[in-house]
Design an enzyme around this catalytic site. Structure first.
Site, PDB file in Angstrom:
ATOM      1  CG  ASP A 121       6.793   7.033   1.943  1.00 50.91           C
ATOM      2  OD1 ASP A 121       6.777   5.936   1.375  1.00 50.91           O
ATOM      3  OD2 ASP A 121       6.365   7.213   3.096  1.00 50.91           O
ATOM      4  CG  HIS A 127       4.724   4.836   5.422  1.00 54.69           C
ATOM      5  ND1 HIS A 127       5.487   5.039   4.302  1.00 54.69           N
ATOM      6  CD2 HIS A 127       5.011   3.582   5.844  1.00 54.69           C
ATOM      7  CE1 HIS A 127       6.221   3.963   4.059  1.00 54.69           C
ATOM      8  NE2 HIS A 127       5.937   3.055   4.982  1.00 54.69           N
TER       9      HIS A 127
END
Length: 335
Positions: free
Chosen positions: A160, A188
Site C-alpha cells: 500500500d 491492510h
C-alpha cells in the site's frame, strides 16, 4: 565468504513465491555478498511444481545461493530460520469477505507459528504477507509463544505504501524516489488510512508538500479510495491477486527491516502495537505505523500531527482490527 543465512518462503510454488524467490537468491534483499539457504515450504500436492522452480533456480546460477531445501514439513522449513516470508495462505477470491479468510487461514498460521516458536532462531524476522496479513501475523505471533518477542514480527503494508508512492509520482510526473514520507495507518484492508499529509515531493522548482502539489480533497477522497481498493481492482483486471508487486513489497519491507531505512525518510510497517501505545492505538493488535529502522530495530515515528479526517480513519481501522482479532480468536478457541 559470508556464512549462509536461512531464509524461509512459505507457499513457495505460488505466484508470489515464484516472483520472490529469484530476487532473494539474486541478492535484492540481504545484499550481494550474503550467501543464502532457501527453505521452501509447500503443501504436498504442490511439491512437483516446486521442483520445477528449483530447476529454474539452479539454471539461474546465482552465486549467492548456497542451498535450496524444499519440504512440506514446517519443522524442517523453520529450523534455524533467520528470516521468514509467510506468503502461503488461502487466497482471497473476488467478493470473499474477510471473516471467511480468517477461518481458512487460522489453521495455517497456527501451525507455522508453533513451528517458528520452537525451531527458528530467537532473532528471526517474520514477515507475514498472506492476507488478512495483520491478523494472520497476530495469530502466528500468539502461537509462536513467549520464546519470541514483538520485534520478531511484522505484517506487510509496504504494498500500500508503494502504491501511494507510485500514484503520487504518476500524478505529478516524477519518479517515485522524488516522493517521501507517505504513511499507511492500520490494517491492510479497505479501512487502511492512506495519509499523504506529511509527504513531500521534489519538483523542478524545489521540494513541495504533496498536500499543496495535489488537492487535499482528492488525496483524502478518490486517491485514498483508489489505493485502498487497488488489490480488488487487480483481481478484477487479471483474474488473480497481485503477485509481482506483492513480491516486490515484501522484498522492500524485509530489506529495510534487515538493512535499515534510508536517511530522511520513513516506511510503513504493520507491527505489534508498542507498550507506549503511540497515537492512542491500543496494544494487542498488529497495526501499521510510519517507522524508521536502524540496525534491525524498528521505531515508530512519534509526534506527527494528524488532522480530524486522518484521526477518524485511524480509529476506524483500529476497530476493524479489534473485530478481526475477536473473530479469529473465537474461530481458533483462543481464550
Amino acid at each position: 565468504m559470508s556464512t549462509p543465512i536461512n531464509v524461509v518462503i512459505t507457499g513457495a510454488a505460488g505466484q508470489i513465491g515464484y516472483a520472490i524467490m529469484f530476487r532473494i537468491a539474486k541478492g535484492d534483499v540481504f545484499g550481494c555478498n550474503q550467501k543464502i539457504n532457501l527453505h521452501l515450504l509447500e503443501i504436498e500436492p504442490a511439491l512437483p511444481a516446486l521442483n520445477g522452480c528449483i530447476m529454474e533456480l539452479q539454471d539461474c546460477a546465482f552465486p549467492n545461493l548456497a542451498g535450496v531445501f524444499p519440504t512440506a514439513n514446517p519443522e524442517e522449513a523453520f529450523k534455524d530460520a533467520d528470516a521468514c516470508f509467510l506468503i502461503g495462505a488461502f487466497p482471497r477470491k473476488d467478493g470473499m469477505d474477510r471473516s471467511a479468510l480468517l477461518q481458512k487461514n487460522g489453521g495455517i498460521f497456527r501451525v507455522q507459528g508453533e513451528a517458528i516458536g520452537k525451531f527458528a532462531k530467537k532473532t528471526v524476522k517474520v514477515l507475514v504477507v498472506g492476507n488478512p496479513a495483520n491478523t494472520n501475523c497476530l495469530i502466528c505471533q500468539h502461537y509462536a509463544g513467549a520464546s519470541l518477542k514483538n520485534e520478531n514480527f511484522s505484517a506487510m503494508t509496504r504494498l500500500d505504501h508503494n502504491r501511494m508512492l507510485g500514484e503520487i509520482a504518476a500524478r505529478l510526473n516524477v519518479t517515485t524516489d522524488k516522493v517521501k514520507k507517505v504513511i499507511v495507518w492500520g490494517n491492510h484492508s479497505n479501512t487502511q488510512v492512506d495519509d499523504a499529509s506529511h509527504a513531500t515531493v521534489e519538483l523542478a522548482d524545489g521540494v513541495k508538500a504533496v498536500y499543496g502539489a495535489l488537492p487535499q480533497a482528492d488525496l483524502e477522497g478518490e486517491f485514498a479510495q483508489k489505493i485502498a481498493t487497488r488489490g480488488g481492482a487487480v483481481i478484477k483486471a487479471r483474474g488473480a491477486s497481485s503477485a509481482a508487486s506483492a513480491a516486490n513489497a515484501a522484498i522492500t519491507q524485509m530489506r529495510d527491516w534487515w538493512c535499515s531505512t534510508p536517511e530522511g525518510d520513513w516506511v510503513s510497517m504493520a507491527i505489534p502495537v508498542p507498550d507506549d501505545e503511540p497515537y492512542g492505538i491500543k496494544k494487542g493488535i498488529i497495526y501499521s505505523f510510519p517507522v524508521v529502522v536502524k540496525q534491525g530495530v524498528v521505531e515508530v515515528v512519534k509526534g506527527l500531527e494528524c488532522n480530524a479526517h486522518i484521526q477518524a480513519g485511524m480509529k476506524k481501522t483500529e476497530d476493524e482490527l479489534i473485530a478481526e482479532k475477536q473473530a479469529a480468536y473465537e474461530a481458533l478457541n483462543i481464550q
